[in-house]
Design a protein around this motif. Structure first.
Motif, PDB file in Angstrom:
ATOM      1  N   VAL A 215       0.883  -1.169   0.000  1.00  0.00           N
ATOM      2  CA  VAL A 215       0.000   0.000   0.000  1.00  0.00           C
ATOM      3  C   VAL A 215       0.919   1.216   0.000  1.00  0.00           C
ATOM      4  CG1 VAL A 215      -1.848   1.235   1.185  1.00  0.00           C
ATOM      5  CG2 VAL A 215      -1.743  -1.273   1.315  1.00  0.00           C
ATOM      6  N   TRP A 216       0.954   1.919  -1.126  1.00  0.00           N
ATOM      7  CA  TRP A 216       1.862   3.053  -1.322  1.00  0.00           C
ATOM      8  C   TRP A 216       1.066   4.336  -1.105  1.00  0.00           C
ATOM      9  CZ3 TRP A 216       6.784   1.493  -3.353  1.00  0.00           C
ATOM     10  CH2 TRP A 216       6.833   0.204  -3.901  1.00  0.00           C
ATOM     11  N   ASP A 236       3.691   7.728 -10.733  1.00  0.00           N
ATOM     12  CA  ASP A 236       3.258   7.055 -11.960  1.00  0.00           C
ATOM     13  C   ASP A 236       4.137   5.844 -12.249  1.00  0.00           C
ATOM     14  OD1 ASP A 236       1.180   8.852 -12.436  1.00  0.00           O
ATOM     15  OD2 ASP A 236       2.514  10.264 -13.444  1.00  0.00           O
ATOM     16  N   GLU A 237       5.425   5.945 -11.898  1.00  0.00           N
ATOM     17  CA  GLU A 237       6.333   4.812 -12.110  1.00  0.00           C
ATOM     18  C   GLU A 237       5.956   3.641 -11.198  1.00  0.00           C
ATOM     19  OE1 GLU A 237      10.047   6.699 -11.451  1.00  0.00           O
ATOM     20  OE2 GLU A 237      10.095   7.645 -13.440  1.00  0.00           O
ATOM     21  N   ILE A 238       5.558   3.948  -9.958  1.00  0.00           N
ATOM     22  CA  ILE A 238       5.100   2.892  -9.045  1.00  0.00           C
ATOM     23  C   ILE A 238       3.878   2.195  -9.620  1.00  0.00           C
ATOM     24  CG2 ILE A 238       3.996   2.474  -6.807  1.00  0.00           C
ATOM     25  CD1 ILE A 238       5.826   4.678  -5.661  1.00  0.00           C
ATOM     26  N   ILE A 239       2.922   2.997 -10.116  1.00  0.00           N
ATOM     27  CA  ILE A 239       1.694   2.428 -10.677  1.00  0.00           C
ATOM     28  C   ILE A 239       2.014   1.559 -11.894  1.00  0.00           C
ATOM     29  CG2 ILE A 239      -0.473   2.998 -11.830  1.00  0.00           C
ATOM     30  CD1 ILE A 239      -0.603   5.497 -10.023  1.00  0.00           C
ATOM     31  N   GLU A 240       2.915   2.055 -12.757  1.00  0.00           N
ATOM     32  CA  GLU A 240       3.270   1.300 -13.964  1.00  0.00           C
ATOM     33  C   GLU A 240       4.009   0.008 -13.616  1.00  0.00           C
ATOM     34  OE1 GLU A 240       5.877   1.847 -18.086  1.00  0.00           O
ATOM     35  OE2 GLU A 240       5.516   3.567 -16.782  1.00  0.00           O
ATOM     36  N   GLU A 241       4.947   0.096 -12.665  1.00  0.00           N
ATOM     37  CA  GLU A 241       5.768  -1.066 -12.318  1.00  0.00           C
ATOM     38  C   GLU A 241       4.970  -2.151 -11.592  1.00  0.00           C
ATOM     39  OE1 GLU A 241       8.850   0.615  -9.976  1.00  0.00           O
ATOM     40  OE2 GLU A 241       9.820   1.645 -11.667  1.00  0.00           O
TER      41      GLU A 241
END
Length: 247
Positions: A215-216, A236-241
């Motif tokens: 949970v970020w 956005d990088e967290i969501i993409e990764e």
């Protein structure tokens, strides 16, 4: 749920409280840990978490991974990278033929590039990529072409000597870059994630069990840690990764 979740909200809206309440729902039955941004926050939060759940910093968890690998507690020295850079310049002085001022500038440039490569997880052999990172983060480098040749040697020495001495960046970079896995968890509750850099994100993902999730909690308008190589696009990088859902 059982998949990654990004909780995006503004200042004062109860982001940390949301994480704590979620922690109470999860309890420790799933092997969860709460990641705090610094030791002071971790200490304050510990009393608010359910019994059996730990609040910790990434540096602390990275250090434990290093100790598990090398079998002892290394000395932590803030000037360690400067010593390594000075040693490298000294060994190459006959070839470089530097004046005193040039010598100092080169040492400073090597230290800066070491940190750029570590925190952005950029291969120092890819000079173009490293140079792009220095431009992106506004890092001024004197004599780039000479300084970058030192970085593979410096990083190799950091790995080789990890059982004796490290600095604070090494606590994150060594396990993340070398695959020295820290203890793994089913659930990670991570606060202030907009300020995570690539190296920190890599370590968080290594801490997850194969079917685990994080949970970020993030604030898109409070990304303040560019000086620590946090990505402006970290969220956005967290969501993409991770293919996270966003609330």
């Amino acid at each position: 749920g059982q998949k990654h979740l990004v909780v995006a909200a503004g200042p004062g809206s109860g982001k940390t409280t949301t994480l704590i309440e979620a922690a109470k729902l999860i309890g420790n039955k799933e092997g969860a840990i709460f990641l705090a941004f610094n030791k002071h926050i971790a200490t304050e939060l510990q009393d608010r978490l359910p019994q059996g759940m730990t609040a910790s910093t990434l540096h602390s968890l990275g250090l434990k991974a290093i100790m598990a690998k090398v079998g002892k507690f290394p000395k932590i020295e803030g000037k360690y990278h400067r010593d390594l850079a000075q040693d490298w310049v000294m060994k190459n002085q006959d070839k470089l033929q530097l004046t005193g001022e040039e010598w100092r500038d080169l040492v400073d440039s090597i230290i800066k590039l070491t940190r750029v490569c570590q925190m952005t997880m950029t291969d120092p052999r890819n000079k173009t990529a490293v140079k792009q990172q220095t431009y992106h983060y506004g890092v001024e480098i004197d004599n780039f072409d000479t300084a970058i040749t030192a970085i593979p040697d410096i990083l190799s020495e950091i790995v080789t000597n990890a059982g004796n001495m490290i600095d604070f960046d090494d606590m994150i970079w060594l396990p993340a870059s070398q695959g020295w896995k820290p203890r793994q968890y089913s659930v990670i509750m991570a606060d202030e994630c907009q300020d995570f850099n690539a190296c920190q994100r890599a370590l968080v993902k290594m801490m997850l069990k194969p079917n685990g999730y994080a949970v970020w909690v993030v604030d898109r308008k409070q990304a303040l840690y560019g000086f620590a190589y946090a990505s402006v696009n970290s969220i956005d990088e967290i969501i993409e990764e991770t293919k996270a859902d966003e609330l």
